[in-house]
Design a protein around this motif. Structure first.
Motif, mmCIF file in Angstrom:
data_model
loop_
_atom_site.group_PDB
_atom_site.id
_atom_site.type_symbol
_atom_site.label_atom_id
_atom_site.label_comp_id
_atom_site.label_asym_id
_atom_site.label_seq_id
_atom_site.Cartn_x
_atom_site.Cartn_y
_atom_site.Cartn_z
ATOM 1 N N GLY A 123 0.675 -1.234 -0.047
ATOM 2 C CA GLY A 123 -0.077 0.082 -0.007
ATOM 3 C C GLY A 123 0.953 1.338 -0.117
ATOM 4 O O GLY A 123 1.952 1.351 0.461
ATOM 5 N N PRO A 124 0.383 2.241 -0.519
ATOM 6 C CA PRO A 124 -1.025 2.392 -1.138
ATOM 7 C C PRO A 124 -1.030 1.669 -2.504
ATOM 8 O O PRO A 124 0.268 1.450 -2.989
ATOM 9 N N THR A 135 5.295 3.030 -3.039
ATOM 10 C CA THR A 135 4.352 2.202 -2.132
ATOM 11 C C THR A 135 5.379 1.098 -1.408
ATOM 12 O O THR A 135 6.416 1.152 -1.774
#
Length: 402
Positions: A123-124, A135
């Motif tokens: 994530g994201p 991420t």
């Protein structure tokens, strides 16, 4: 379980050593020599020199504390560590609760060698292209008892993006393995997968989206340049791209601000499809010059274009009937001498002795507009009439109604 033993046990941490430590005035001795155990195996601490089964063993780890009763045989005490402690990794502190001696120490429980499950978090799920956004991938390999594997365990990370495939190795630290994955300069879809000691994760997807748009150009298209209040002017943008030449995501919102001759601001908007935003605005109904500029709010802006609209009506006729109480405006003719399309607004302002009494606003139909002055509102007398349409104003003073 004796409560006074629980109170007494809290003092042992100050003198507890990293390994086994003893300080005794009796002959009780620890016979178990192992200092490290594997989670899930049976752990037994054996003490020699006594068969007093009333002596409890206090055990504490990060999950809690407990007292263990011994099994006495052959002048020995055997303490079997309960599973709620022996199944969890970490350091276990123990203390033999005897009034005549002080015996304490620690031992370590490590995870099983082979992981059976692997928790993976990404994530994201969407990041912006350009090597700045990233991420995070977090991997937690665990053994059969849900303990994270030992530090420096190797985790292999595979990633695929467009035609590029990479593999790299990360090591577990502080119970997890993690990696910041920065975005490439191109937009697209990135696939991630991990493997640890033969155990594979599922596939994870990260969308690499275009970054914010840079400045752009706008254009206008119209059927003619006359201010007929009927035709549509269409505004379009050039292809909106980010600084790495990626076309911005569909649905990017673009606002067009139109400043007219009087300084008033009109607004229209559109969203991008394949990088191009389109918006529409109806022609003005009188001669006008528009200054148009577009914005992606707080991000980028366009150039400014000027649009001039010509007067479409040069003059119109006013006809009175029915005691001057019926006022017909028209025919209203456009630039090719044709009747103006339906919908042109015509305003009538009725005043008397310098005081406005009533205002009417109607739209043309078949090139004409009719106003009826109700005798219940307007008694017999002289009135000033002002008629406005297509930027033209005609004033009639002291018109008699009867």
């Amino acid at each position: 379980m004796n409560f006074k033993y629980l109170l007494y046990c809290f003092f042992f941490f100050a003198s507890s050593a990293n390994g086994f430590s003893t300080s005794t005035t009796e002959t009780i001795q620890l016979e178990t020599s192992e200092r490290e155990f594997t989670a899930g195996e049976t752990i037994v601490l054996t003490f020699s020199g006594t068969q007093d089964a009333s002596i409890m063993l206090y055990c504490a780890n990060s999950y809690g504390t407990t007292l263990v009763s011994p099994k006495a045989e052959n002048n020995q005490l055997q303490y079997t560590i309960p599973t709620q402690i022996s199944n969890k990794i970490g350091i276990v502190n123990w203390k033999l609760l005897s009034t005549n001696n002080s015996l304490s120490g620690t031992f370590t429980i490590v995870s099983q060698a082979i992981p059976v499950a692997m928790e993976t978090y990404v994530g994201p799920p969407s990041i912006a292209a350009g090597n700045k956004d990233y991420t995070m991938l977090v991997v937690i390999p665990t053994d059969a008892l849900d303990n994270p594997v030992k530090s420096t365990t190797q985790v292999n990370l595979q990633r695929q993006f467009l035609s590029d495939e990479k593999e790299e190795t990360i090591l577990t630290k502080n119970l997890i393995a993690y990696q910041n994955i920065y975005s490439p300069t191109e937009s697209g879809r990135m696939l991630l997968a991990t493997e640890c000691l033969g155990l594979n994760s599922k596939e994870y997807t990260v969308n690499v989206l275009p970054a914010i748009s840079t400045d752009f150009e706008i254009f206008a298209k119209r059927s003619h340049e006359y201010a007929d209040g009927n035709q549509i002017t269409t505004f379009t943008t050039s292809v909106l791209k980010d600084e790495h030449n990626n076309v911005v995501s569909d649905g990017s919102y673009v606002e067009f601000f139109i400043t007219n001759t009087d300084g008033n601001i009109l607004k229209t908007a559109g969203t991008t499809i394949d990088g191009v935003a389109t918006a529409k605005m109806m022609h003005p109904d009188h001669a006008e010059t528009w200054s148009v500029k577009a914005f992606v709010t707080g991000i980028s802006e366009s150039n400014t274009i000027l649009l001039t609209y010509k007067k479409v009506i040069e003059d119109f006729t006013i006809t009175f009937s029915k005691n001057n109480r019926n006022i017909e405006v028209g025919p209203l003719k456009s630039f090719m001498n044709q009747l103006i399309p339906d919908g042109l607004q015509v305003k009538l302002i009725v005043s008397q002795n310098g005081k406005m009494i009533k205002t009417y606003l109607k739209e043309s139909r078949d090139g004409f507009v009719n106003f009826e002055l109700n005798p219940n509102i307007f008694s017999n007398g002289n009135y000033d009439l002002e008629i406005l349409t297509a930027g033209i104003t005609k004033t009639i003073k002291k018109k008699k109604l009867w």
